[in-house]
Design a protein around this motif. Sequence first.
Motif, mmCIF file in Angstrom:
data_model
loop_
_atom_site.group_PDB
_atom_site.id
_atom_site.type_symbol
_atom_site.label_atom_id
_atom_site.label_comp_id
_atom_site.label_asym_id
_atom_site.label_seq_id
_atom_site.Cartn_x
_atom_site.Cartn_y
_atom_site.Cartn_z
ATOM 1 N N TYR A 187 26.277 8.122 -17.500
ATOM 2 C CA TYR A 187 26.513 9.343 -18.274
ATOM 3 C C TYR A 187 27.660 9.246 -19.271
ATOM 4 O O TYR A 187 27.835 10.155 -20.092
ATOM 5 C CB TYR A 187 26.746 10.514 -17.322
ATOM 6 N N LEU A 188 28.428 8.163 -19.221
ATOM 7 C CA LEU A 188 29.503 7.975 -20.186
ATOM 8 C C LEU A 188 29.322 6.694 -20.995
ATOM 9 O O LEU A 188 29.241 6.730 -22.227
ATOM 10 C CB LEU A 188 30.866 7.956 -19.467
ATOM 11 N N LEU A 189 29.254 5.569 -20.293
ATOM 12 C CA LEU A 189 29.225 4.287 -20.983
ATOM 13 C C LEU A 189 27.932 4.070 -21.763
ATOM 14 O O LEU A 189 27.967 3.688 -22.942
ATOM 15 C CB LEU A 189 29.444 3.158 -19.969
ATOM 16 N N LEU A 190 26.785 4.294 -21.124
ATOM 17 C CA LEU A 190 25.514 4.068 -21.820
ATOM 18 C C LEU A 190 25.350 4.973 -23.044
ATOM 19 O O LEU A 190 24.976 4.489 -24.118
ATOM 20 C CB LEU A 190 24.345 4.233 -20.857
ATOM 21 N N PRO A 191 25.618 6.295 -22.970
ATOM 22 C CA PRO A 191 25.517 7.109 -24.182
ATOM 23 C C PRO A 191 26.471 6.655 -25.283
ATOM 24 O O PRO A 191 26.109 6.662 -26.472
ATOM 25 C CB PRO A 191 25.861 8.520 -23.690
ATOM 26 N N PHE A 213 26.975 16.720 -26.741
ATOM 27 C CA PHE A 213 28.234 16.054 -27.065
ATOM 28 C C PHE A 213 27.999 14.762 -27.837
ATOM 29 O O PHE A 213 28.599 14.553 -28.913
ATOM 30 C CB PHE A 213 29.004 15.751 -25.772
ATOM 31 N N TRP A 214 27.148 13.879 -27.333
ATOM 32 C CA TRP A 214 26.973 12.570 -27.968
ATOM 33 C C TRP A 214 26.221 12.679 -29.289
ATOM 34 O O TRP A 214 26.509 11.926 -30.225
ATOM 35 C CB TRP A 214 26.267 11.612 -27.013
ATOM 36 N N ALA A 215 25.285 13.602 -29.378
ATOM 37 C CA ALA A 215 24.566 13.776 -30.641
ATOM 38 C C ALA A 215 25.486 14.282 -31.742
ATOM 39 O O ALA A 215 25.281 13.991 -32.925
ATOM 40 C CB ALA A 215 23.393 14.732 -30.453
ATOM 41 N N ALA A 216 26.528 15.022 -31.382
ATOM 42 C CA ALA A 216 27.446 15.580 -32.374
ATOM 43 C C ALA A 216 28.345 14.517 -33.002
ATOM 44 O O ALA A 216 28.974 14.767 -34.039
ATOM 45 C CB ALA A 216 28.308 16.662 -31.734
ATOM 46 N N ALA A 257 23.774 15.018 -35.567
ATOM 47 C CA ALA A 257 24.385 16.347 -35.520
ATOM 48 C C ALA A 257 23.624 17.312 -36.418
ATOM 49 O O ALA A 257 23.433 18.487 -36.074
ATOM 50 C CB ALA A 257 25.847 16.263 -35.942
ATOM 51 N N SER A 258 23.162 16.805 -37.564
ATOM 52 C CA SER A 258 22.389 17.641 -38.476
ATOM 53 C C SER A 258 21.064 18.067 -37.846
ATOM 54 O O SER A 258 20.649 19.232 -37.965
ATOM 55 C CB SER A 258 22.125 16.884 -39.779
ATOM 56 N N LEU A 259 20.403 17.132 -37.164
ATOM 57 C CA LEU A 259 19.150 17.468 -36.488
ATOM 58 C C LEU A 259 19.383 18.515 -35.400
ATOM 59 O O LEU A 259 18.580 19.433 -35.217
ATOM 60 C CB LEU A 259 18.521 16.225 -35.867
ATOM 61 N N MET A 260 20.472 18.358 -34.660
ATOM 62 C CA MET A 260 20.769 19.321 -33.604
ATOM 63 C C MET A 260 20.937 20.722 -34.187
ATOM 64 O O MET A 260 20.496 21.713 -33.598
ATOM 65 C CB MET A 260 22.033 18.906 -32.860
ATOM 66 N N ARG A 261 21.566 20.801 -35.364
ATOM 67 C CA ARG A 261 21.730 22.116 -36.008
ATOM 68 C C ARG A 261 20.389 22.660 -36.480
ATOM 69 O O ARG A 261 20.123 23.859 -36.383
ATOM 70 C CB ARG A 261 22.706 22.009 -37.186
ATOM 71 N N ASP A 262 19.525 21.758 -36.981
ATOM 72 C CA ASP A 262 18.213 22.191 -37.461
ATOM 73 C C ASP A 262 17.390 22.833 -36.347
ATOM 74 O O ASP A 262 16.647 23.794 -36.576
ATOM 75 C CB ASP A 262 17.443 21.007 -38.044
#
Length: 310
Positions: free
Chosen positions: A56-60, A127-130, A136-141
Amino acid sequence: MPIDDVVLNFSPGSLVTLNVVLAVIILGIALEVRPSDFRTVLRSPKAVVLGIAAQYLLLPAVTVGIALALQVPASIALGMILVACCPPGGISNVLTHRAHGDVALSASMTAVSNLVAIIVMPLNVAFWAALSPSTASLMRDFSLDRGGMLIQVLLIIGVPFAVGMPLARRFPGIINRLRPWVQRIGLVALLAFIVAGTASNLGPLREHLGTIFLVVLLHDAIALAVGYFSAAAVRLDEASRRAVTFEVGARNTGLGLGLTLTFFSGLGGMAMVAAWWGIWDILAGLLLAAWWRRRDARRAAAGEPREAAL
């Protein structure tokens, strides 16, 4: 057509079917969990904590770096991040067994990781997508509904655990006979859904298949390596290293696919990364397990101790 503009078409009935299949897969894991698995966590806290942190930390974190380095399209990058944030699938226990790894540790980490995912996964994806401008743009879309994702993950993971563990404890004889069938049916149904869904949406994705194949091949290989070498870094024994390898490398990408179809409107790059991961990580895991078994056999025949395999 750019893959970021491709949207896969699945009917509402198909989404319900997928969620039921995913719940059956998690039920197969829950039926195998015993209270002793959680006692294993107390006996081997370093290994379990390392496994959870690697997942949950290293791989992402490594996944974000890979996506930025390869400059893949945003939807593929977001699919990679989503896969990296998924909990391990039940196939990790099978692969650990075939590789002569520590199956008790693997089962413990699978149980704990799936329970942790109920809370952590929606937060982890956001968190990681941001961290990348494109994702981050896709997440906002798509205005990710974290509460909705939490509820869906809870239903797919939490409910099967709440049902499966008491059943396994109350009716051990019956459950021991039924469990292998539940696990096989769930896996076959998921593979059938992936193949059918991919075939029905293949047209606009055809020109991107090569890119997706190579990205998943590289990402999966790195995920397996992250598991093995993170375990080696804290000096776990060889059997434990192999267990951590498959816990990190074998993700429950069916869950990722279901979340993609529900919360990201079937975005093509995300869906195809999750779908192909679901097939490739089984093939890659079986190949790695077979290589380890052959290596152990050669060392045993030569009278040598089993050493680090990579």
